[in-house]
Design a protein around this motif. Structure first.
Motif, PDB file in Angstrom:
ATOM      1  N   SER A  30       1.536   8.501   7.985  1.00 20.88           N
ATOM      2  CA  SER A  30       0.894   9.741   7.540  1.00 20.88           C
ATOM      3  C   SER A  30       1.888  10.749   6.977  1.00 20.88           C
ATOM      4  O   SER A  30       1.500  11.852   6.598  1.00 20.88           O
ATOM      5  N   GLY A  60      -3.851   7.745  -4.710  1.00 19.58           N
ATOM      6  CA  GLY A  60      -3.759   7.872  -3.258  1.00 19.58           C
ATOM      7  C   GLY A  60      -5.118   7.844  -2.596  1.00 19.58           C
ATOM      8  O   GLY A  60      -5.951   8.713  -2.839  1.00 19.58           O
ATOM      9  N   HIS A  89       0.459  12.891  -1.613  1.00 20.71           N
ATOM     10  CA  HIS A  89      -0.066  11.569  -1.946  1.00 20.71           C
ATOM     11  C   HIS A  89       0.553  10.951  -3.194  1.00 20.71           C
ATOM     12  O   HIS A  89       0.499   9.722  -3.361  1.00 20.71           O
ATOM     13  N   GLU A 140       4.618  11.535   4.007  1.00 27.96           N
ATOM     14  CA  GLU A 140       4.889  11.038   2.657  1.00 27.96           C
ATOM     15  C   GLU A 140       6.326  10.544   2.480  1.00 27.96           C
ATOM     16  O   GLU A 140       6.582   9.581   1.737  1.00 27.96           O
ATOM     17  N   ILE A 180      -8.127   2.223   4.716  1.00 28.78           N
ATOM     18  CA  ILE A 180      -6.655   2.183   4.666  1.00 28.78           C
ATOM     19  C   ILE A 180      -6.104   2.082   6.087  1.00 28.78           C
ATOM     20  O   ILE A 180      -5.686   1.026   6.516  1.00 28.78           O
ATOM     21  N   GLY A 233      -5.485   7.717   0.788  1.00 30.06           N
ATOM     22  CA  GLY A 233      -5.253   7.959   2.204  1.00 30.06           C
ATOM     23  C   GLY A 233      -6.012   9.119   2.808  1.00 30.06           C
ATOM     24  O   GLY A 233      -6.107   9.226   4.030  1.00 30.06           O
ATOM     25  N   VAL A 292       0.852  -1.184   0.000  1.00 28.81           N
ATOM     26  CA  VAL A 292       0.000   0.000   0.000  1.00 28.81           C
ATOM     27  C   VAL A 292       0.890   1.237   0.000  1.00 28.81           C
ATOM     28  O   VAL A 292       1.746   1.391   0.868  1.00 28.81           O
ATOM     29  N   ASP A 295      -0.497   4.339  -0.107  1.00 31.31           N
ATOM     30  CA  ASP A 295      -1.326   5.442   0.347  1.00 31.31           C
ATOM     31  C   ASP A 295      -0.747   6.081   1.606  1.00 31.31           C
ATOM     32  O   ASP A 295      -0.263   5.379   2.495  1.00 31.31           O
ATOM     33  N   VAL A 296      -0.791   7.399   1.656  1.00 28.67           N
ATOM     34  CA  VAL A 296      -0.381   8.142   2.847  1.00 28.67           C
ATOM     35  C   VAL A 296      -1.653   8.412   3.645  1.00 28.67           C
ATOM     36  O   VAL A 296      -2.516   9.178   3.211  1.00 28.67           O
ATOM     37  N   ASN A 297      -1.801   7.766   4.788  1.00 31.66           N
ATOM     38  CA  ASN A 297      -3.072   7.847   5.520  1.00 31.66           C
ATOM     39  C   ASN A 297      -3.146   9.133   6.350  1.00 31.66           C
ATOM     40  O   ASN A 297      -2.768   9.161   7.511  1.00 31.66           O
ATOM     41  N   SER A 317      -1.450   1.433   5.763  1.00 34.02           N
ATOM     42  CA  SER A 317      -0.463   2.392   5.277  1.00 34.02           C
ATOM     43  C   SER A 317       0.754   2.391   6.196  1.00 34.02           C
ATOM     44  O   SER A 317       0.647   2.148   7.395  1.00 34.02           O
ATOM     45  N   VAL A 345       6.507   7.064   4.100  1.00 38.78           N
ATOM     46  CA  VAL A 345       5.798   6.094   3.260  1.00 38.78           C
ATOM     47  C   VAL A 345       6.615   5.785   2.008  1.00 38.78           C
ATOM     48  O   VAL A 345       6.768   4.622   1.612  1.00 38.78           O
TER      49      VAL A 345
END
Length: 503
Positions: free
Chosen positions: A141, A171, A197, A143, A134, A173, A122, A124-126, A138, A146
């Motif tokens: 949070s 994205g 994202h 970037e 998500i 997130g 994954v 995605d930046v949550n 993830s 991640v």
């Protein structure tokens, strides 16, 4: 419809199927050039390797994908729970070598059952703590964090004869809706969205990722179509130099199925630039699932492609280009080393490093499992988490969304009176007021009780001590239990003469 055109359409279709044996229709389509299959929990049985062998005999070039992330999302260990760290745990530890090794171990397990595409990591930046789909899937949070862990996970996964597929572009997130049930729209400012994202997907491309999965989300600044059907969004990947396979998220999700439908969704996704169409899990309709749901969904997608080629809305050249990219991925996997170098992997140690909070030396744990109900993507409320945490102690499931306060209080009284330390098992202490209210009432009855949180870390203080696990997995639950009972993993973290306490 010519045989050639049917085979061309088959070459970009990636269905799920019902049962632990390959149905006749699936084997026939594999013989006729079907791209492969995606395994879901209902396909996983004792004969999974034999099933993969049968699929590969029908089509030696079949891509066999599996939605296996570790942590909350597992198909291989769906009965007992994952024994791999989840993404959020890896992000907390922030050791890229640990993430790379976890990816390599996941690839080893997937290759061992004959599959060759992992639908992960994954990317995605949550950034929305309310995110229902998500969350702890993830790495975090931030970037930059991640991005570096996405790169490490891709490196680890692709060290074997396995393709990684990062998801969910561009994205998912910053949403608070689940695209399995609705069509989320991003309200974040476009400059911030692009800066935060998109960064992990650029990092994945730089790492040489084989595939990228789309998201069924709308970013209004880029148009009003979901990303899966939006040529502007998918074109960004090609503009960045990505020449791998663009895979759609499942077309049977409500965001597509209940808007344009599977057939039109398949044709429009290809026209927008997708290459391989994940049709989805045929059990997703729940009680509405019919015995031949898998074949119906497959035919809906293929018929939609053929109709679009016939009416000119999908150029045949675009379909052929998509099929060629899928073929190149197959060739890449055939050429990649089938056996990765052995690694010294210690998943329990990684998980132990990720868990923070209270410790205790309880003889037994009395567990009240107050987590939310499972979703189509994440079986977060599976019994194995509470079972592992409680062991032989008192354990009860409490659905705070569907029970009255009086009913909840009766359950709490039983838990407090049971033998051992009272434990409240949660997954959304910030986003679910009912979970937080439950904890507040427990604190009045039993101030020594402990919260075990398997979701995103609580930002608002709770009136009880908390163990932050960051994953609804068997391995996470065992580490939390050890932490509260003085078990093996906690003892390994103690120096001689040290005492337990919050950290």
């Amino acid at each position: 419809m010519t045989d050639e055109l049917r085979r061309l359409a088959n070459a970009v279709l990636w269905p799920g199927f019902l049962g632990t044996e390959a149905p006749d229709w699936l084997l026939a389509e594999l013989h006729d050039g079907l791209a492969g299959v995606v395994y879901f929990s209902q396909n996983v049985g004792d004969g999974l390797s034999a099933l993969s062998d049968e699929i590969l005999r029908a089509n030696p070039d079949a891509l066999i994908g599996i939605d296996e992330e570790g942590g909350n999302v597992t198909r291989l260990e769906s009965t007992a729970g994952s024994t791999l760290p989840g993404a959020a745990q890896l992000g907390i530890v922030d050791d890229v070598e640990a993430t790379r090794d976890s990816g390599a171990e996941l690839a080893r397990r997937v290759a061992a059952i004959g599959a060759n595409v992992v639908l992960g990591p994954v990317a995605d930046v949550n950034t929305d703590p309310r995110n229902p789909v998500i969350g702890v899937r993830s790495f975090g949070s931030d970037e930059e964090l991640v991005a570096r862990h996405v790169q490490a996970a891709v490196d680890g996964l692709q060290s074997n004869a396995v393709a990684a597929c990062v998801k969910h572009f561009p994205g998912h997130g910053d949403t608070h809706l689940d695209s399995h049930h609705a069509l989320p729209e991003i309200s974040l400012g476009i400059e911030e969205f692009e800066r935060v994202h998109l960064a992990p997907f650029r990092a994945a491309i730089a790492a040489g990722v084989d595939a990228i999965m789309t998201a069924h989300i709308v970013v209004p600044a880029w148009g009003h179509e979901p990303a899966t059907l939006n040529p502007r969004v998918l074109g960004m990947l090609r503009d960045w130099g990505f020449d791998g396979v663009i895979i759609t998220d499942a077309l049977d999700m409500a965001a597509i199925r209940e808007t344009v439908g599977i057939g039109q969704g398949a044709a429009r996704a290809l026209a927008a630039g997708a290459d391989l169409l994940c049709i989805g899990n045929p059990t997703n309709r729940g009680e509405a699932t019919v015995p031949d749901q898998d074949r119906r969904d497959f035919l809906a997608a293929r018929d939609g492609i053929l109709a679009a080629v016939s009416d000119g809305s999908l150029p045949r050249e675009r379909l052929a280009a998509a099929a060629q990219r899928v073929t190149r991925l197959v060739e890449t996997l055939h050429a990649r080393a089938a056996t990765a170098p052995p690694i010294d992997y210690d998943g329990p140690e990684i998980v132990r490093r990720a868990i923070t909070g209270a410790t205790a030396d309880a003889e037994a744990l009395a567990v009240v499992d107050a987590r939310r109900r499972s979703t189509l993507a994440v079986d977060s409320a599976s019994a194995y988490v509470a079972e592992t945490l409680a062991a032989d102690g008192h354990r009860v499931r409490l659905d705070v969304a569907r029970t009255s306060i009086d009913e909840q209080d009766a359950v709490l009284e039983q838990a407090v009176l049971a033998e051992g330390l009272t434990v409240i098992l949660l997954d959304r202490p910030d986003a679910d007021d009912a979970q937080r209210s439950l904890v507040e009432r427990v604190a009045v009855r039993d101030p020594e009780a402990v919260v075990v949180n398997v979701g995103l870390a609580a930002r608002r203080p709770l009136p009880l001590a908390v163990v932050e696990v960051a994953s609804a997995s068997r391995i996470g639950a065992q580490a939390a239990r050890d932490r509260l009972t003085g078990g093996p993993s906690r003892r390994a973290d103690q120096t001689p003469g040290s005492a337990g306490g919050a950290d």
